[in-house]
Write an enzyme that holds these catalytic residues in place. Structure first.
Site, short mmCIF file in Angstrom:
data_model
loop_
_atom_site.label_atom_id
_atom_site.label_comp_id
_atom_site.label_asym_id
_atom_site.label_seq_id
_atom_site.Cartn_x
_atom_site.Cartn_y
_atom_site.Cartn_z
N LEU A 44 -17.94 2.34 -37.72
CA LEU A 44 -19.04 2.92 -36.99
C LEU A 44 -20.11 2.50 -37.33
O LEU A 44 -20.39 1.73 -38.18
CB LEU A 44 -18.97 4.66 -37.22
N SER A 45 -21.12 2.56 -36.36
CA SER A 45 -22.41 2.15 -36.59
C SER A 45 -23.21 2.56 -37.80
O SER A 45 -23.83 2.01 -38.36
CB SER A 45 -23.34 2.49 -35.26
N GLU A 46 -22.76 3.94 -38.26
CA GLU A 46 -23.26 4.39 -39.52
C GLU A 46 -22.39 5.30 -40.04
O GLU A 46 -21.61 6.02 -39.44
CB GLU A 46 -24.69 5.25 -39.16
N THR A 47 -22.22 5.16 -41.62
CA THR A 47 -21.52 6.28 -42.26
C THR A 47 -22.77 6.90 -43.05
O THR A 47 -23.38 5.99 -43.93
CB THR A 47 -20.44 5.58 -43.32
#
Length: 269
Positions: A45-48
């Site tokens: 995902l774009s961020e974790t």
């Protein structure tokens, strides 16, 4: 090694499959940077966001894209706050997220069902010149103005149609020596619109970027002569934000909805 809880939340939206999805991983202490990066890469995902509870309403937070750790992420902070409030934090007035490089981010419930407000340190835009490389990144499009912030370059375009129709050159953007490129213009139904590209960080186009609005808010507040603004990020998933310039702070207001809850099974490592 213990298994870890995992949540996936769609941020800056009130509907599933909208906004920007982020993974949230509450941990007793931060694992090694290598393991956090491996988890973020696996999530893709774009961020974790990894979150450690330090006391009542006090947390440490770190964010990872599929390829690297970042200085600041807005939508994953909103996702983390949503998880914490929905997991028994309803008695907390405010959540304070201590970061490594971006100060303390304060999150609290906002007026309206499911709304949260996030207070970030303002990223003051500095006007700069366009360049041949930037025009190459914009597929030959000439920006009206160009600004730079702590992380990103901002190209102001003439109108919303230019933002919507832009087919950027990701290879050139990845070589701009910035985290990424933001394109923005006046909106038809909102004060301003934007799109955000971060190919050097493993994200060609980010669906909704909270951190970008810490830079876009003061830019458009000055251009439009108002401190409260509405914004829309014109990615395929799309997202809505309310933005307010409050002195040295930018307040972003948005919603979030949980998509899944599960476990990261690390017991075989």
């Amino acid at each position: 090694m213990h298994n870890l809880p995992l949540y996936q939340v769609d941020a800056f939206t009130n509907r599933l499959f909208g906004g920007n999805p982020a993974a949230v991983v509450p941990v007793p202490e931060f694992p090694s940077k290598k393991l956090m990066q491996q988890i973020a890469t696996e999530n893709n995902l774009s961020e974790t966001a990894f979150v450690v509870i330090r006391g009542k309403g006090k947390f440490d937070i770190r964010w990872f894209t599929p390829t690297t750790e970042v200085r600041l992420c807005g939508h994953a902070t909103l996702a983390a706050a949503h998880v914490l409030y929905r997991s028994g934090g309803n008695d907390l007035d405010k959540l304070r997220f201590k970061t490594r490089e971006a100060g303390t981010i304060v999150v609290a419930p906002a007026e309206g069902e499911g709304n949260y407000r996030l207070d970030f340190t303002v990223d003051k835009p500095k006007k700069t010149r366009s360049s041949k490389k930037l025009r190459g990144a914009l597929a030959g499009l000439k920006p009206v103005e160009v600004y730079e912030g702590k992380d990103d370059l901002v190209a102001v375009l003439k109108n919303q149609e230019q933002v919507e129709s832009l087919v950027p050159n990701f290879h050139v953007i990845a070589r701009l020596k910035r985290r990424g490129l933001i394109v923005t213009a006046p909106g038809k139904e909102v004060d301003f619109v934007s799109r955000c590209f971060f190919p050097a960080y493993g994200i060609d186009e980010d669906p909704v970027t909270g951190s970008a609005h810490t830079l876009l808010t003061p830019l458009w507040a000055k251009r439009l002569g108002k401190k409260e603004l509405t914004a829309r990020q014109l990615s395929r998933r799309g997202g809505e934000l309310r933005c307010e310039l409050r002195g040295k702070k930018v307040r972003l207001t948005g919603q979030a909805i949980t998509f899944l809850a599960g476990q990261i099974l690390l017991d075989r490592l």
